[in-house]
Design a protein around this motif. Structure first.
Motif, mmCIF file in Angstrom:
data_model
loop_
_atom_site.group_PDB
_atom_site.id
_atom_site.type_symbol
_atom_site.label_atom_id
_atom_site.label_comp_id
_atom_site.label_asym_id
_atom_site.label_seq_id
_atom_site.Cartn_x
_atom_site.Cartn_y
_atom_site.Cartn_z
ATOM 1 N N ILE A 56 1.004 -1.271 -0.092
ATOM 2 C CA ILE A 56 0.005 -0.064 -0.097
ATOM 3 C C ILE A 56 0.834 1.297 0.086
ATOM 4 O O ILE A 56 1.617 1.496 0.823
ATOM 5 C CB ILE A 56 -1.063 -0.027 1.104
ATOM 6 C CG1 ILE A 56 -1.937 -1.380 1.065
ATOM 7 C CG2 ILE A 56 -1.845 1.344 1.404
ATOM 8 C CD1 ILE A 56 -3.079 -1.382 2.106
ATOM 9 N N PHE A 57 0.951 2.236 -1.312
ATOM 10 C CA PHE A 57 1.512 3.268 -0.885
ATOM 11 C C PHE A 57 0.565 4.560 -0.621
ATOM 12 O O PHE A 57 1.392 5.573 -0.415
ATOM 13 C CB PHE A 57 2.083 3.402 -2.435
ATOM 14 C CG PHE A 57 1.161 3.747 -3.690
ATOM 15 C CD1 PHE A 57 0.802 4.884 -4.175
ATOM 16 C CD2 PHE A 57 0.865 2.504 -4.422
ATOM 17 C CE1 PHE A 57 -0.005 5.384 -5.123
ATOM 18 C CE2 PHE A 57 -0.063 2.661 -5.440
ATOM 19 C CZ PHE A 57 -0.479 3.914 -5.696
ATOM 20 N N ALA A 58 -0.653 4.317 -0.934
ATOM 21 C CA ALA A 58 -1.349 5.548 -0.527
ATOM 22 C C ALA A 58 -2.686 5.159 -0.292
ATOM 23 O O ALA A 58 -3.280 4.135 -0.638
ATOM 24 C CB ALA A 58 -1.564 6.731 -1.387
ATOM 25 N N SER A 59 -3.831 6.118 0.434
ATOM 26 C CA SER A 59 -5.170 5.895 0.607
ATOM 27 C C SER A 59 -5.964 7.084 0.330
ATOM 28 O O SER A 59 -6.555 7.573 1.351
ATOM 29 C CB SER A 59 -5.340 5.117 2.072
ATOM 30 O OG SER A 59 -4.542 3.996 2.268
ATOM 31 N N PRO A 60 -5.972 7.506 -0.815
ATOM 32 C CA PRO A 60 -6.918 8.654 -0.908
ATOM 33 C C PRO A 60 -8.121 8.490 -0.942
ATOM 34 O O PRO A 60 -8.611 7.609 -1.506
ATOM 35 C CB PRO A 60 -6.292 9.068 -2.300
ATOM 36 C CG PRO A 60 -5.896 7.848 -3.010
ATOM 37 C CD PRO A 60 -5.157 7.109 -1.789
ATOM 38 N N ALA A 61 -8.864 9.480 -0.095
ATOM 39 C CA ALA A 61 -10.358 9.228 0.029
ATOM 40 C C ALA A 61 -10.841 7.778 0.612
ATOM 41 O O ALA A 61 -11.857 7.401 0.370
ATOM 42 C CB ALA A 61 -11.131 9.557 -1.314
ATOM 43 N N GLU A 67 2.840 -3.795 -6.886
ATOM 44 C CA GLU A 67 3.335 -4.868 -6.866
ATOM 45 C C GLU A 67 5.038 -4.490 -7.452
ATOM 46 O O GLU A 67 5.305 -3.710 -8.274
ATOM 47 C CB GLU A 67 2.972 -5.782 -7.930
ATOM 48 C CG GLU A 67 1.531 -6.311 -7.467
ATOM 49 C CD GLU A 67 1.069 -7.554 -8.522
ATOM 50 O OE1 GLU A 67 1.601 -7.782 -9.523
ATOM 51 O OE2 GLU A 67 -0.113 -8.074 -8.199
ATOM 52 N N VAL A 68 5.860 -5.247 -6.801
ATOM 53 C CA VAL A 68 7.207 -5.017 -7.038
ATOM 54 C C VAL A 68 8.030 -6.118 -7.594
ATOM 55 O O VAL A 68 7.868 -7.351 -6.970
ATOM 56 C CB VAL A 68 8.149 -4.481 -5.868
ATOM 57 C CG1 VAL A 68 9.393 -4.119 -6.381
ATOM 58 C CG2 VAL A 68 7.301 -3.178 -5.337
ATOM 59 N N ASP A 117 -1.041 0.809 -8.912
ATOM 60 C CA ASP A 117 -2.559 1.258 -9.053
ATOM 61 C C ASP A 117 -2.873 2.691 -9.098
ATOM 62 O O ASP A 117 -2.135 3.546 -8.601
ATOM 63 C CB ASP A 117 -3.171 0.644 -8.149
ATOM 64 C CG ASP A 117 -4.523 0.236 -8.215
ATOM 65 O OD1 ASP A 117 -5.146 0.304 -9.430
ATOM 66 O OD2 ASP A 117 -5.235 -0.448 -7.278
ATOM 67 N N TYR A 118 -4.077 3.034 -9.331
ATOM 68 C CA TYR A 118 -4.766 4.387 -9.327
ATOM 69 C C TYR A 118 -6.231 4.367 -9.273
ATOM 70 O O TYR A 118 -6.822 3.058 -9.600
ATOM 71 C CB TYR A 118 -4.654 5.142 -10.563
ATOM 72 C CG TYR A 118 -4.729 4.518 -11.875
ATOM 73 C CD1 TYR A 118 -5.889 4.733 -12.261
ATOM 74 C CD2 TYR A 118 -3.787 3.705 -12.447
ATOM 75 C CE1 TYR A 118 -6.290 4.186 -13.761
ATOM 76 C CE2 TYR A 118 -4.026 3.280 -13.922
ATOM 77 C CZ TYR A 118 -5.261 3.408 -14.283
ATOM 78 O OH TYR A 118 -5.686 2.760 -15.655
#
Length: 400
Positions: A149-154, A161-162, A208-209
């Motif tokens: 998880i790199f962010a949780s906007p809204a 994945e790396v 992701d986006y």
């Protein structure tokens, strides 16, 4: 008079001839809807298999169809199918020559000499390899992490994945952005490509986006920029070099990759790779393709939150072609001539604008390819695209 088993066999062979032609016909037929688009995408990519299928059907017709009219019709079906497949196969070497010429024109005649020998040694040796087509492109072992998880906007958790080379080290970063009309998809898309590229000596981040229509532009661009900041901040943990970063996107993902890389305040980006991405949203809205299986205007309305007439300024801001006022990273654009979602003319228009503004760009066009041609990883078009993509990446990230 034929016995019942022979009549059944006759019609089965004739049915095979019809099926062979039906599948082969999508090499040239444009798909009127999303269901048939799968056939239009896949048929040219598996044309060697279809060539064999038509050949087998032709032989079976010769030996097992005794009724003259049915045999003649079956022969016609198979000959047409063979000609359609042959059109792709005959054009492969011609396309290889043209793509090589275009790469040298954009990057310099000696661009390959700037790539270290040890890097070149890992690459595919031929633009198209029948052994890899029938047996698959070899995928070597890599390290893999998911659900980061790199962010949780809204409140929406965004994951990445790396993919990393098997040996511990410090590698250039390749950020991959999936397509899906800005409405669907996930970071696991094109995982074979990500694994392949990682083994070549890169740390690959598949990001992701948020999706339209619930989240509209510029939410998607914001998410990509957030991901890039996360990667730069945490580069050491993933053995990535934040100063050597390339963005790769497909379709809607290519649009976001270009937008993110072309922003005046973008982090250092060495290059961008655009697989069949939208570059001119007003142009796409005004002149959608025909046929239009995805309903281009509806997709753009969902992404932008309204029509071009309602939001002309937003459409302009969301178009990478309008960001040519400052030096931009080198850009590789790959399009299919038969693309009926994002027509190749827009890719060429982008290339010409980049080239005329003094930016480094390469435009590669595959005559038989539809949108999402690389969905068949070992297919004809993806082999050509992969061959030149890995050279472009190495030139951008390892050149001496």
């Amino acid at each position: 008079m034929l016995s019942k088993p022979k009549i059944v066999l006759l019609w089965l062979v004739f049915l095979l001839s019809f099926i062979s032609l039906f599948l082969s016909s999508w090499i040239i037929l444009p798909a009127p809807n999303m269901f048939l688009l799968t056939l239009a995408v896949g048929a040219p990519e598996v044309s060697p298999w279809l060539f064999l299928l038509n050949s087998l059907s032709l032989l079976l017709s010769f030996f097992y169809i005794r009724r003259r009219k049915i045999r003649r019709l079956s022969f016609i079906f198979n000959l047409i199918g063979l000609l359609l497949c042959a059109w792709v196969l005959v054009n492969i070497p011609l396309t290889e020559i043209q793509m090589d010429k275009d790469m040298k024109q954009g990057l310099g005649a000696n661009y390959l000499e700037k790539i270290p020998v040890q890097i070149r040694a890992k690459m595919q040796t031929h633009p198209f390899n029948l052994v890899n087509f029938f047996g698959g492109i070899p995928l070597e072992k890599t390290r893999y992490q998911k659900d980061i998880i790199f962010a949780s906007p809204a409140g929406v958790p965004l994951k990445m994945e790396v993919y990393q080379p098997p040996e511990v080290g410090k590698y250039p970063a390749v950020v991959v952005i999936y397509g899906g009309a800005w409405q669907y998809g996930n970071p696991h898309a094109n995982s074979e490509f990500n694994q392949y590229i990682a083994h070549q000596g890169y740390t690959v981040f598949a990001i992701d986006y948020r999706h339209a229509p619930k989240y509209q532009f510029p939410a998607q661009l914001d998410d990509v920029r957030t991901a890039l900041n996360f990667i730069r901040k945490n580069a050491a943990a993933y053995e990535a070099d934040p100063e050597r970063m390339v963005l790769i996107g497909r379709s809607a993902g290519a649009h976001l990759a270009m937008l993110a890389a072309y922003q005046p305040d973008a982090p250092p980006i060495r290059a961008v790779v655009n697989y069949y991405g939208p570059v001119n949203l007003p142009g796409g809205y005004k002149t959608p393709p025909f046929p239009d299986p995805i309903n281009t205007r509806a997709v753009l309305k969902a992404f932008m939150g309204g029509s071009l007439e309602e939001l002309p300024n937003q459409y302009k801001i969301a178009s990478p072609i309008n960001y040519l006022t400052h030096p931009l990273p080198p850009t590789l654009l790959i399009y299919g001539s038969r693309d009926h979602l994002v027509e190749a003319r827009f890719g060429r228009q982008m290339y010409e604008r980049l080239d005329n503004s003094g930016n480094t760009a390469v435009f590669l066009q595959i005559p038989w390819a539809e949108h999402a041609f690389d969905a068949v990883f070992n297919g004809v078009s993806n082999q050509l695209a992969l061959y030149h993509t890995e050279r472009f990446l190495a030139w951008a990230l390892f050149k001496q």
